[in-house]
Design a protein around this motif. Structure first.
Motif, PDB file in Angstrom:
ATOM      1  N   THR A 155       0.551  -1.480   0.204  1.00  0.00           N
ATOM      2  CA  THR A 155      -0.172  -0.024   0.059  1.00  0.00           C
ATOM      3  C   THR A 155       0.407   1.438  -0.051  1.00  0.00           C
ATOM      4  N   GLY A 156       0.754   2.073  -0.773  1.00  0.00           N
ATOM      5  CA  GLY A 156       1.293   3.839  -0.564  1.00  0.00           C
ATOM      6  C   GLY A 156       2.371   3.577  -1.455  1.00  0.00           C
ATOM      7  N   SER A 157       2.126   2.660  -2.498  1.00  0.00           N
ATOM      8  CA  SER A 157       3.009   2.445  -3.435  1.00  0.00           C
ATOM      9  C   SER A 157       3.615   3.460  -4.315  1.00  0.00           C
ATOM     10  N   GLY A 158       2.401   3.945  -5.042  1.00  0.00           N
ATOM     11  CA  GLY A 158       2.720   4.741  -6.308  1.00  0.00           C
ATOM     12  C   GLY A 158       3.543   5.862  -6.063  1.00  0.00           C
ATOM     13  N   ARG A 159       4.144   6.474  -4.884  1.00  0.00           N
ATOM     14  CA  ARG A 159       5.418   6.576  -5.013  1.00  0.00           C
ATOM     15  C   ARG A 159       6.708   6.923  -4.034  1.00  0.00           C
ATOM     16  N   GLY A 160       7.192   7.191  -3.669  1.00  0.00           N
ATOM     17  CA  GLY A 160       8.088   7.187  -2.537  1.00  0.00           C
ATOM     18  C   GLY A 160       9.250   6.405  -1.943  1.00  0.00           C
ATOM     19  N   LEU A 161       8.632   6.127  -0.655  1.00  0.00           N
ATOM     20  CA  LEU A 161       8.940   4.239  -0.117  1.00  0.00           C
ATOM     21  C   LEU A 161       8.459   3.421  -0.532  1.00  0.00           C
ATOM     22  N   GLY A 162       7.114   3.002  -0.988  1.00  0.00           N
ATOM     23  CA  GLY A 162       6.361   1.944  -1.392  1.00  0.00           C
ATOM     24  C   GLY A 162       6.828   1.748  -2.356  1.00  0.00           C
ATOM     25  N   TRP A 217      -0.532  -0.251  -4.745  1.00  0.00           N
ATOM     26  CA  TRP A 217      -2.189  -0.043  -4.381  1.00  0.00           C
ATOM     27  C   TRP A 217      -1.817   1.478  -4.171  1.00  0.00           C
ATOM     28  N   ASP A 218      -2.738   2.567  -4.043  1.00  0.00           N
ATOM     29  CA  ASP A 218      -2.425   3.915  -3.528  1.00  0.00           C
ATOM     30  C   ASP A 218      -3.641   4.194  -3.536  1.00  0.00           C
ATOM     31  N   TYR A 219      -4.054   5.549  -3.175  1.00  0.00           N
ATOM     32  CA  TYR A 219      -4.715   6.731  -2.588  1.00  0.00           C
ATOM     33  C   TYR A 219      -5.519   6.404  -4.756  1.00  0.00           C
ATOM     34  N   GLU A 220      -4.891   7.265  -5.254  1.00  0.00           N
ATOM     35  CA  GLU A 220      -5.151   7.074  -7.134  1.00  0.00           C
ATOM     36  C   GLU A 220      -4.353   5.857  -7.632  1.00  0.00           C
ATOM     37  N   GLY A 225      -6.888   0.737  -6.631  1.00  0.00           N
ATOM     38  CA  GLY A 225      -6.882   2.893  -6.237  1.00  0.00           C
ATOM     39  C   GLY A 225      -7.887   2.660  -4.884  1.00  0.00           C
ATOM     40  N   CYS A 226      -7.479   2.973  -4.334  1.00  0.00           N
ATOM     41  CA  CYS A 226      -7.987   2.442  -2.806  1.00  0.00           C
ATOM     42  C   CYS A 226      -7.290   3.032  -1.675  1.00  0.00           C
ATOM     43  N   ASP A 227      -8.933   4.036  -0.775  1.00  0.00           N
ATOM     44  CA  ASP A 227      -8.300   4.591  -0.025  1.00  0.00           C
ATOM     45  C   ASP A 227      -7.819   3.657   1.873  1.00  0.00           C
ATOM     46  N   VAL A 228      -7.140   3.831   2.234  1.00  0.00           N
ATOM     47  CA  VAL A 228      -6.500   2.630   3.068  1.00  0.00           C
ATOM     48  C   VAL A 228      -7.592   3.269   4.964  1.00  0.00           C
ATOM     49  N   SER A 229      -8.103   4.464   4.430  1.00  0.00           N
ATOM     50  CA  SER A 229      -8.928   4.920   5.690  1.00  0.00           C
ATOM     51  C   SER A 229     -10.441   4.566   5.555  1.00  0.00           C
ATOM     52  N   ASN A 289       2.457   0.136   4.031  1.00  0.00           N
ATOM     53  CA  ASN A 289       2.698   1.490   4.362  1.00  0.00           C
ATOM     54  C   ASN A 289       2.334   2.745   3.989  1.00  0.00           C
ATOM     55  N   ALA A 290       0.981   2.577   3.263  1.00  0.00           N
ATOM     56  CA  ALA A 290       0.639   3.919   2.954  1.00  0.00           C
ATOM     57  C   ALA A 290       0.195   4.828   4.092  1.00  0.00           C
ATOM     58  N   GLY A 291       0.394   5.794   4.024  1.00  0.00           N
ATOM     59  CA  GLY A 291       1.047   6.820   5.180  1.00  0.00           C
ATOM     60  C   GLY A 291       0.638   8.328   4.964  1.00  0.00           C
ATOM     61  N   VAL A 292       0.207   8.887   5.918  1.00  0.00           N
ATOM     62  CA  VAL A 292       0.790  10.260   5.734  1.00  0.00           C
ATOM     63  C   VAL A 292       1.562  11.501   7.002  1.00  0.00           C
ATOM     64  N   ALA A 293       2.611  12.364   6.483  1.00  0.00           N
ATOM     65  CA  ALA A 293       3.077  12.589   7.886  1.00  0.00           C
ATOM     66  C   ALA A 293       3.207  14.427   7.882  1.00  0.00           C
ATOM     67  N   ASN A 316      -6.763   8.008  11.431  1.00  0.00           N
ATOM     68  CA  ASN A 316      -7.381   7.999  10.492  1.00  0.00           C
ATOM     69  C   ASN A 316      -6.384   7.033   8.886  1.00  0.00           C
ATOM     70  N   VAL A 317      -5.538   7.488   8.653  1.00  0.00           N
ATOM     71  CA  VAL A 317      -4.443   6.914   7.252  1.00  0.00           C
ATOM     72  C   VAL A 317      -3.602   5.756   8.465  1.00  0.00           C
ATOM     73  N   ASP A 318      -3.089   6.024   8.994  1.00  0.00           N
ATOM     74  CA  ASP A 318      -1.554   6.116   9.985  1.00  0.00           C
ATOM     75  C   ASP A 318      -1.564   4.642  10.947  1.00  0.00           C
ATOM     76  N   ASP A 344      15.138  10.538   2.053  1.00  0.00           N
ATOM     77  CA  ASP A 344      14.579  11.638   1.023  1.00  0.00           C
ATOM     78  C   ASP A 344      13.880  11.196  -0.472  1.00  0.00           C
ATOM     79  N   THR A 345      12.174  11.214   0.019  1.00  0.00           N
ATOM     80  CA  THR A 345      11.310  11.162  -1.439  1.00  0.00           C
ATOM     81  C   THR A 345      10.641  12.036  -1.591  1.00  0.00           C
ATOM     82  N   GLY A 346      11.125  12.628  -1.315  1.00  0.00           N
ATOM     83  CA  GLY A 346      10.099  14.414  -1.703  1.00  0.00           C
ATOM     84  C   GLY A 346       9.157  14.543  -0.703  1.00  0.00           C
ATOM     85  N   LEU A 347       8.956  14.303   0.413  1.00  0.00           N
ATOM     86  CA  LEU A 347       7.542  14.247   1.467  1.00  0.00           C
ATOM     87  C   LEU A 347       7.773  15.271   2.001  1.00  0.00           C
ATOM     88  N   SER A 348       9.175  15.428   2.320  1.00  0.00           N
ATOM     89  CA  SER A 348       9.351  16.901   2.874  1.00  0.00           C
ATOM     90  C   SER A 348      10.122  18.253   2.861  1.00  0.00           C
TER      91      SER A 348
HETATM   92  P1  ADP Z   1       7.060   8.481   1.942  1.00  0.00           P
HETATM   93  O1  ADP Z   1       8.171   9.539   1.687  1.00  0.00           O
HETATM   94  O2  ADP Z   1       7.406   7.265   3.146  1.00  0.00           O
HETATM   95  O3  ADP Z   1       6.966   6.898   0.517  1.00  0.00           O
HETATM   96  P2  ADP Z   1       4.981   9.419   0.560  1.00  0.00           P
HETATM   97  O4  ADP Z   1       3.846  10.610   1.053  1.00  0.00           O
HETATM   98  O5  ADP Z   1       5.860   9.187  -0.958  1.00  0.00           O
HETATM   99  O6  ADP Z   1       5.403   8.654   1.817  1.00  0.00           O
HETATM  100  O7  ADP Z   1       3.750   8.341   0.363  1.00  0.00           O
HETATM  101  C1  ADP Z   1       2.801   7.161   1.200  1.00  0.00           C
HETATM  102  C2  ADP Z   1       2.028   7.147  -0.140  1.00  0.00           C
HETATM  103  O8  ADP Z   1       1.005   6.211   1.005  1.00  0.00           O
HETATM  104  C3  ADP Z   1       1.555   8.060  -0.863  1.00  0.00           C
HETATM  105  O9  ADP Z   1       2.139   7.018  -2.811  1.00  0.00           O
HETATM  106  C4  ADP Z   1       0.447   8.750  -0.552  1.00  0.00           C
HETATM  107  O10 ADP Z   1      -0.397   8.727  -1.960  1.00  0.00           O
HETATM  108  C5  ADP Z   1      -0.097   6.703  -0.266  1.00  0.00           C
HETATM  109  N1  ADP Z   1      -1.506   7.683   0.163  1.00  0.00           N
HETATM  110  C6  ADP Z   1      -1.770   8.143   1.420  1.00  0.00           C
HETATM  111  N2  ADP Z   1      -2.367   8.455   2.300  1.00  0.00           N
HETATM  112  C7  ADP Z   1      -3.484   7.151   1.392  1.00  0.00           C
HETATM  113  C8  ADP Z   1      -4.381   6.803   1.503  1.00  0.00           C
HETATM  114  N3  ADP Z   1      -5.512   7.405   2.604  1.00  0.00           N
HETATM  115  N4  ADP Z   1      -4.876   5.273   0.904  1.00  0.00           N
HETATM  116  C9  ADP Z   1      -4.076   5.213   0.459  1.00  0.00           C
HETATM  117  N5  ADP Z   1      -2.419   5.410   0.096  1.00  0.00           N
HETATM  118  C10 ADP Z   1      -2.631   6.419   0.564  1.00  0.00           C
END
Ligand code: ADP
Length: 266
Positions: A24-31, A48-51, A72-76, A102-106, A128-130, A207-211
């Motif tokens: 989950t949360g694998s559209g970008r970044g660490l996932g 699996w990602d939000y979109e 595409g699925c919202d884990v929350s 792995n999906a999360g919001v920081a 809700n997400v984390d 360093d994934t651009g998140l910050s």
């Molecule tokens: P990191 O830098 O740790 O990889 P990111 O914000 O880049 O953090 O990655 C988190 C991933 O989780 C993103 O691809 C984001 O779209 C996804 N994500 C965040 N919230 C949700 C959610 N509610 N459902 C599914 N995916 C989510």
């Protein structure tokens, strides 16, 4: 039992050929880095990602020559998570071997006394997400693992589940990630009933651009606190996920693997 090799061959320990891995949360970044790492050793990948990350799935499939699907699925959303895992499981005849929650919001919430935190929105958004999102995934993948009498579940916690982020404050994130670490331990014991393993990973600053949106003063203060003096590249964290997914870790469950450049030990 193929866990016990008569002739040790470490080059095979880290292969994931024929295994189905959902991240989950694998559209970008660490996932995404975890997905690429698993794809590079032969796993079938479900991004699996939000979109729905259809483009990323196409790229991974072409780059590594493995099957890579996406959802595409919202884990929350508990109901949506149940449906998504049911659907993936059906597609693979009930066989999912590896699940990375792995999906999360920081979210940088700052002091809980700040005026913008008085409506509790940051708290609920992060929880809700984390935390809730991770729980919904664990519950539903647990049913699949139970039916298979096997599986490896890895929860993305954070160094922030054990330390406090300064000079900014992230109390909701700290609380949610700390809960993830103990959720993994609790489920690790529960899931031994059906031969599945559960572990968490606590990445440090990454360093994934998140910050990138944060002022450089805050980020350079972070770097100065890291003994290794730099943030991690996603690839350096992803390989820890390979250890916990693979046959290299068949006796490892209930652990929290910290990969933080030494941050939490000083
Ligand atoms: P990191 O830098 O740790 O990889 P990111 O914000 O880049 O953090 O990655 C988190 C991933 O989780 C993103 O691809 C984001 O779209 C996804 N994500 C965040 N919230 C949700 C959610 N509610 N459902 C599914 N995916 C989510």
């Amino acid at each position: 039992n193929d866990i016990r090799a008569t002739k040790f061959d470490a080059s095979k320990l880290f292969r994931l050929d024929g295994q189905v891995a959902v991240i989950t949360g694998s559209g970008r970044g660490l996932g995404r880095a975890i997905a690429e790492c698993y794809a590079s050793v032969g796993a079938t990948i479900i991004l699996w990602d939000y979109e729905n990350p259809t483009e990323a799935a196409k790229e991974i499939s072409e780059k590594y020559g493995v099957k890579c699907l996406s959802v595409g699925c919202d884990v929350s959303n508990s109901k949506n998570v149940e449906e998504a895992i049911d659907k993936i499981s059906q597609q693979f005849n009930g066989k999912i071997d590896i699940f990375v929650a792995n999906a999360g919001v920081a979210w940088q919430s700052g002091s809980i006394l700040n005026s913008e935190n008085q409506d509790d929105k940051n708290w609920h958004r992060v929880m809700n997400v984390d935390l809730n999102g991770v729980y919904y995934c664990c519950k539903n993948i647990g049913k699949v693992f139970k039916a298979n009498n096997s599986g490896s579940l890895i929860i993305t916690a954070s160094m922030s589940g054990s330390i406090v982020n300064v000079p900014n404050y992230q109390a909701p994130y700290n609380a949610a990630k700390s809960a993830c670490i103990h959720l993994a331990k609790s489920l690790a014991v529960e899931f031994t009933e059906f031969n599945a393993r559960v572990n968490s990973i606590s990445p440090g600053y990454l360093d994934t651009g998140l910050s990138d949106f944060l002022p450089v003063e805050i980020r350079s203060r972070w770097w100065s606190l890291i003994p290794m003096g730099r943030e991690a590249f996603p690839e350096e964290i992803a390989s820890a996920y390979l250890y916990l997914a693979s046959n290299a870790s068949t006796y490892t469950t209930g652990t929290n693997l910290v990969v933080d450049g030494g941050y939490s030990v000083v």
